[in-house]
Design a protein around this motif. Structure first.
Motif, mmCIF file in Angstrom:
data_model
loop_
_atom_site.group_PDB
_atom_site.id
_atom_site.type_symbol
_atom_site.label_atom_id
_atom_site.label_comp_id
_atom_site.label_asym_id
_atom_site.label_seq_id
_atom_site.Cartn_x
_atom_site.Cartn_y
_atom_site.Cartn_z
ATOM 1 N N ALA A 39 1.005 -1.272 -0.104
ATOM 2 C CA ALA A 39 0.080 0.354 -0.192
ATOM 3 C C ALA A 39 1.220 1.128 0.171
ATOM 4 N N ALA A 40 1.491 1.234 0.965
ATOM 5 C CA ALA A 40 2.936 2.690 0.798
ATOM 6 C C ALA A 40 3.861 2.641 -0.727
ATOM 7 N N ARG A 42 2.048 1.445 -3.322
ATOM 8 C CA ARG A 42 1.519 1.896 -4.425
ATOM 9 C C ARG A 42 0.449 3.624 -4.287
ATOM 10 N N GLU A 43 0.810 3.955 -3.105
ATOM 11 C CA GLU A 43 0.063 4.934 -3.026
ATOM 12 C C GLU A 43 1.410 5.972 -2.614
ATOM 13 N N GLY A 44 2.547 5.585 -2.683
ATOM 14 C CA GLY A 44 3.742 6.718 -2.507
ATOM 15 C C GLY A 44 3.675 7.574 -1.411
ATOM 16 N N ARG A 45 2.913 6.913 -0.129
ATOM 17 C CA ARG A 45 3.130 7.395 0.896
ATOM 18 C C ARG A 45 2.633 6.391 2.249
ATOM 19 N N PRO A 47 -0.005 5.023 4.326
ATOM 20 C CA PRO A 47 -1.233 4.987 3.809
ATOM 21 C C PRO A 47 -1.955 4.705 4.771
ATOM 22 N N GLU A 49 -3.165 8.231 8.612
ATOM 23 C CA GLU A 49 -2.226 9.694 8.544
ATOM 24 C C GLU A 49 -1.826 9.188 10.103
#
Length: 93
Positions: A39-40, A42-45, A47, A49
């Motif tokens: 997920a990190a 894929r999203e570039g961050r 995942p 907050e």
């Protein structure tokens, strides 16, 4: 696809709690961390907050309310040691 090992260190109790949670989801620790990493990437961050501030708990809210209403203002201290002693004594109550 070849795999590799990753070693992390964490609090023992946190690990146990996470294992129980992940098991309830049908996952083991490796699968859960792989889901997180995918997920990190894929999203570039990260995942979810991450924030330094959290909502105040009931004790903090009560203390803030007391401060606004002028309660508990009679306590004064002339040293950090006395403050710490008072805090520790209050925590035993």
């Amino acid at each position: 696809m070849p795999t590799t090992s990753v070693t992390i260190r964490m609090d023992e109790n946190l690990k146990k709690e996470a294992e129980v949670l992940f098991a309830d989801m049908g996952l083991n620790m490796t699968t859960a961390f792989t889901v997180f990493a995918k997920a990190a990437v894929r999203e570039g961050r990260i995942p979810f907050e991450i924030r330094a501030y959290s909502e105040p708990n009931a004790n903090t809210i009560a203390a803030m309310r007391d401060a606004v209403n002028g309660k508990n203002l009679s306590r004064t201290y002339d040293s950090v040691e006395k403050v710490m002693k008072a805090l520790l004594d209050d925590s035993d109550a």
